[in-house]
Design a protein around this motif. Structure first.
Motif, mmCIF file in Angstrom:
data_model
loop_
_atom_site.group_PDB
_atom_site.id
_atom_site.type_symbol
_atom_site.label_atom_id
_atom_site.label_comp_id
_atom_site.label_asym_id
_atom_site.label_seq_id
_atom_site.Cartn_x
_atom_site.Cartn_y
_atom_site.Cartn_z
ATOM 1 N N SER B 76 0.825 -1.195 0.000
ATOM 2 C CA SER B 76 0.000 0.000 0.000
ATOM 3 C C SER B 76 0.864 1.252 0.000
ATOM 4 C CB SER B 76 -0.899 -0.068 1.239
ATOM 5 O OG SER B 76 -1.271 1.205 1.647
ATOM 6 N N SER B 77 0.249 2.374 -0.323
ATOM 7 C CA SER B 77 0.997 3.623 -0.300
ATOM 8 C C SER B 77 1.401 3.952 1.132
ATOM 9 C CB SER B 77 0.139 4.749 -0.867
ATOM 10 O OG SER B 77 -0.982 4.969 -0.048
ATOM 11 N N TYR B 127 2.464 13.134 -3.564
ATOM 12 C CA TYR B 127 2.066 11.737 -3.526
ATOM 13 C C TYR B 127 3.271 10.890 -3.191
ATOM 14 C CZ TYR B 127 0.715 7.126 -5.139
ATOM 15 O OH TYR B 127 0.473 5.783 -5.217
ATOM 16 N N ASP B 129 4.500 6.766 -1.988
ATOM 17 C CA ASP B 129 4.049 5.383 -1.941
ATOM 18 C C ASP B 129 5.146 4.481 -1.383
ATOM 19 O OD1 ASP B 129 3.429 2.701 -2.626
ATOM 20 O OD2 ASP B 129 2.001 3.426 -4.103
ATOM 21 N N SER B 131 5.057 1.071 -1.106
ATOM 22 C CA SER B 131 5.229 -0.237 -1.733
ATOM 23 C C SER B 131 6.254 -0.198 -2.869
ATOM 24 C CB SER B 131 3.889 -0.769 -2.224
ATOM 25 O OG SER B 131 3.339 0.100 -3.187
#
Lengths: 198, 216
Positions: B76-77, B127, B129, B131
């Motif tokens: 997941s982020s 943004y 993330d 992962s």
């Protein structure tokens, strides 16, 4: 330029620069994971799932895969078809076993992990005859639903990883009782070098 | 009528003018550099949490791996913060009566989550993330520092755009094998540079510099 003008210019420049310090763009109403929200009454940006909803792909009609048991409650005796056996599965199982199980069951499965040494109830060793006989589904069932003092790990470990861990525990059990004759020549040499008494 | 200002005040006026320029430039410089200081980036700031949870104790001494609590880091982020139930896996029996853990038990009984205060907080227009970074072999340690030695988590990196770009320009020198991403105090092998070149090929690591990578 006259000093007052210069001063005014400097003030203006400072004002423009300071205007850039506003945080409106940093804290927008946009929702990211784990952020708070003023919009919802409970103050949390994460929404709980309303009762009786089933998210797409979460029907879990395939009970063996998700629980280790057939629909009639019988424990599964092998891997379900979604989980192909192979080296990758065991590698994954070893990795996840180290993360989730070793704190209590220890890396060899003899139930002397750090958390047990600090006072948690000691589980049965995985090399106990009863657990060596147990079906593979038993391990998945324990992880999914918990067992006595051990809580459920269903929310922490996705189902495919639960099967990988179960397969790895089985491998640990077999390895503990593997006859030396079955080892490769290379492994036998390493065993002899380590001075262990098989 | 005699003159109000004598000759010496010319020098005074000139100095004032020069000072004004220096002051304005200095002020501007100060404002611009303020953004890089830990006062703004909140680097190394210790934040008061509802419970003094210690990574030093749980990770460093007991040896629990990051994934036991931050279960989503691969998928997941967000790496995720553990729910109270995760604490109770162990604290149902360990220190089960200790007053220091009363907020955990109260939260477990009532179902009201513990309100941890964020330590890392990127602006909403960025943004990020987890992962992808973990999948490409960037270790937790590279961005978060020696978490296993922190009694209270502090932000080890400035988290400025310059910091992100510094790595994105040439990520290869920050790679490690995937199996070591959660390792704290990783000891790189002798042939580190070679290994990193190999990993970059194997994981297909690219340099992501376009604005829309992080601003979307």
């Amino acid at each position: 330029m006259r000093p007052e003008r210069l001063f005014a210019c400097a003030l203006l420049a400072l004002g423009i620069a300071l205007a850039g310090c506003r945080q409106d763009m940093h804290d927008q109403p946009r929702l990211k994971p784990l952020r708070e929200s003023e919009f919802f009454r409970d103050g949390s940006g994460a929404r709980p799932i309303p009762a009786h909803t089933v998210a797409r792909g979460n029907l879990r009609a395939d009970t063996v895969f998700y629980t280790g048991k057939w629909a009639d409650g019988q424990l599964a005796d092998g891997l379900p078809p979604q989980v192909p056996f192979g080296r990758a599965l065991l590698e994954r199982g070893r990795d996840r076993y180290g993360v989730f199980c070793a704190p209590c069951h220890d890396s060899a499965g003899t139930a002397r992990g750090m958390v047990v040494r600090r006072g948690f109830k000691q589980p049965t060793s995985f090399h106990d005859p009863r657990l060596r006989e147990a079906r593979l589904g038993h391990f998945v069932d324990v992880m999914t639903n918990g067992f006595g003092a051990m809580s459920s790990y269903a929310s922490q470990i996705p189902p495919e990883d639960r099967w990988a861990i179960a397969a790895y525990v089985r491998a640990l059990q077999l390895a503990e009782h593997a006859p030396v004759a079955e080892l490769s020549a290379e492994d036998r040499e390493r065993l002899a070098a380590s001075g262990a008494n098989p | 009528m005699s003159q109000l200002f004598d000759r010496s005040s010319n020098a005074l006026a000139r100095t004032t003018m020069a000072l004004a320029v220096v002051l304005a430039a200095g002020g501007l410089g100060l404002v611009l550099s303020l953004g890089q200081t830990s006062w703004v980036t909140r680097q190394n700031l210790l934040i008061k949490q509802p419970i003094q949870f210690s990574h030093d104790h749980h990770v460093g001494q007991i040896g629990i791996s990051c994934g036991y609590c931050h279960t989503a880091y691969e998928r997941s982020s967000s790496a995720g913060i553990p729910p109270t139930a995760t604490c109770m896996n162990c604290h149902s029996q360990i220190w089960a009566q200790a007053p220091i853990l009363e907020p955990v038990r109260a939260s477990f009984r009532s179902g009201q989550p513990l309100e941890w205060v964020r330590v890392h907080d990127l602006p909403e227009f960025v943004y990020f993330d987890h992962s992808i970074h973990v999948a490409k072999g960037v270790g937790c340690e590279t961005c978060h520092g020696r978490i296993d030695e922190m009694a209270g988590v502090t932000q080890a990196a400035p988290l400025t755009m310059a910091w992100c770009l510094d790595c994105h320009r040439d990520p290869v020198r920050n790679l490690r094998p995937r199996s070591e991403v959660t390792t704290m105090g990783w000891k790189p092998p002798e042939n580190l540079a070679e290994l990193q070149q190999e990993l970059a090929r194997e994981y297909n690591v690219q340099s992501k510099m376009s604005c829309s990578t992080c601003h979307r």
